[in-house]
Design an enzyme around this catalytic site. Structure first.
Site, mmCIF file in Angstrom:
data_model
loop_
_atom_site.group_PDB
_atom_site.id
_atom_site.type_symbol
_atom_site.label_atom_id
_atom_site.label_comp_id
_atom_site.label_asym_id
_atom_site.label_seq_id
_atom_site.Cartn_x
_atom_site.Cartn_y
_atom_site.Cartn_z
ATOM 1 N N HIS A 89 -7.086 33.981 -3.043
ATOM 2 C CA HIS A 89 -6.046 32.950 -2.449
ATOM 3 C C HIS A 89 -6.867 31.634 -1.620
ATOM 4 O O HIS A 89 -6.068 30.790 -1.348
ATOM 5 C CB HIS A 89 -5.075 33.696 -1.567
ATOM 6 C CG HIS A 89 -3.783 32.867 -1.379
ATOM 7 N ND1 HIS A 89 -2.848 32.417 -2.122
ATOM 8 C CD2 HIS A 89 -3.118 32.458 0.039
ATOM 9 C CE1 HIS A 89 -2.033 31.951 -1.705
ATOM 10 N NE2 HIS A 89 -1.902 31.869 -0.471
ATOM 11 N N ASP A 147 -6.226 35.716 -7.275
ATOM 12 C CA ASP A 147 -4.988 35.308 -6.407
ATOM 13 C C ASP A 147 -3.654 35.929 -6.313
ATOM 14 O O ASP A 147 -3.178 36.359 -7.267
ATOM 15 C CB ASP A 147 -4.781 33.785 -6.883
ATOM 16 C CG ASP A 147 -4.393 32.819 -5.797
ATOM 17 O OD1 ASP A 147 -3.712 33.189 -4.932
ATOM 18 O OD2 ASP A 147 -4.583 31.746 -5.720
ATOM 19 N N SER A 197 -0.657 27.139 -0.726
ATOM 20 C CA SER A 197 0.329 28.377 -0.504
ATOM 21 C C SER A 197 1.645 27.956 -0.372
ATOM 22 O O SER A 197 2.270 26.724 -1.114
ATOM 23 C CB SER A 197 -0.274 29.333 0.424
ATOM 24 O OG SER A 197 0.495 30.344 0.432
#
Length: 298
Positions: free
Chosen positions: A277, A250, A110
């Site tokens: 995610h 995602d 991320s």
């Protein structure tokens, strides 16, 4: 079961301290993998399952970025303190302090993916490989796609979110409740959420200083200092084999991830079909297989 750590501690970072955890032997002869968590303002906890990669003989290093977890908390510092440069300097300091700056692999998830891409673009001599997981190449791209995903939420949910964002009441229980459908669809599709993810999630909200300053009140409402930042123009400078990972569902949609695959000269992109995610939690066996194959290829 997460393997037990072989070492834990802190390293000085200026006046502050960075907490770290090592699984395996840093002197094994294989470049250790340094795991860089998301947020900004999250913790290492949700990425602890990566410690399993140490079974292949390669050390895995987790750490908490300054401001959260076991590292120094600075709730009084304003947004001007929390910069990309600060976290790049912290990463450099950790590599040097652990004696691995001349031979290492980076895994960034991320926000951590953007951070390791920026680091790699400077072509550090010791970097051997790079994994960018579930990361947008820029926050403007991320915000474009957030608008698309929000519009697909159940009727009335986005309208309620927008109402609270306009009124500045994003700290209300109603706003948090309305966030849930998005998180369950695009962040973690497992029910209940795994313990590791819940640990990091609660850490952010126990001390949201960094998250609020750099990101904002939620994944899909980025109003912090990162809102105009990205790494797209730096990607062509990355000179190590790069593995790009994302989930089919995602929040980091294909549009946000594609620049990594297209602009990094030696990049391979893998999409996990049943993940959002957090593929390392949602599809752990497939994730482990992909990571093991990549690390063996280095």
């Amino acid at each position: 079961m997460t393997p037990a750590p072989s070492a834990k501690g802190t390293v000085p970072f200026g006046e502050h301290k960075t907490w770290y955890r090592v699984t395996g032997d840093l002197g094994s002869g294989l470049a250790p993998v340094v795991v860089v968590h998301g947020g900004p303002g999250s913790t290492h906890d949700y990425l602890l399952p990566l410690a399993r990669l140490a079974e292949e003989g390669r050390a895995i290093v987790h750490y908490d970025q300054i401001g959260n977890g076991g590292s120094t908390h600075l709730p009084g510092r304003g947004a001007d303190f929390w910069t990309v440069e600060l976290f790049l300097a912290e990463l450099d300091n950790l590599l040097t302090s652990l004696g691995i700056a001349d031979d290492y692999v980076l895994f960034g998830q991320s926000w951590g993916g953007l951070l390791v891409a920026e680091h790699a673009a400077a072509r550090p001599a010791g970097l051997r490989g790079l994994v960018i997981a579930n990361s947008p190449a820029s926050y403007p791209l991320w915000l474009e796609e957030m608008a698309v995903l929000r519009a697909q939420l159940p009727p009335g949910v986005n309208e309620m979110l927008l109402r609270h964002e306009a009124a500045g009441t994003t700290d209300s229980e109603e706003y948090y409740g309305a966030m849930t459908p998005f998180y369950e669809k695009h962040v973690c599709r497992l029910k209940p959420w795994p313990r590791e993810y819940r640990a990091s999630f609660y850490e952010v909200y126990n001390d949201p200083t960094v998250y609020y300053a750099m990101n904002g009140p939620s994944e899909f409402h980025v109003v912090g200092t990162l809102k105009d930042w990205g790494v797209e123009d730096r990607l062509a400078d990355i000179a190590v084999p790069t593995l790009v990972l994302s989930g089919r569902h995602d929040e980091a949609t294909p549009k946000t991830v594609r620049p990594y695959a297209e602009r990094i000269p030696d990049a391979r992109w893998v999409v996990f079909e049943d993940s959002s995610h957090l593929p390392h939690l949602e599809e752990p066996e497939a994730f482990h297989e992909v990571m093991t194959e990549y690390l063996k290829s280095l």
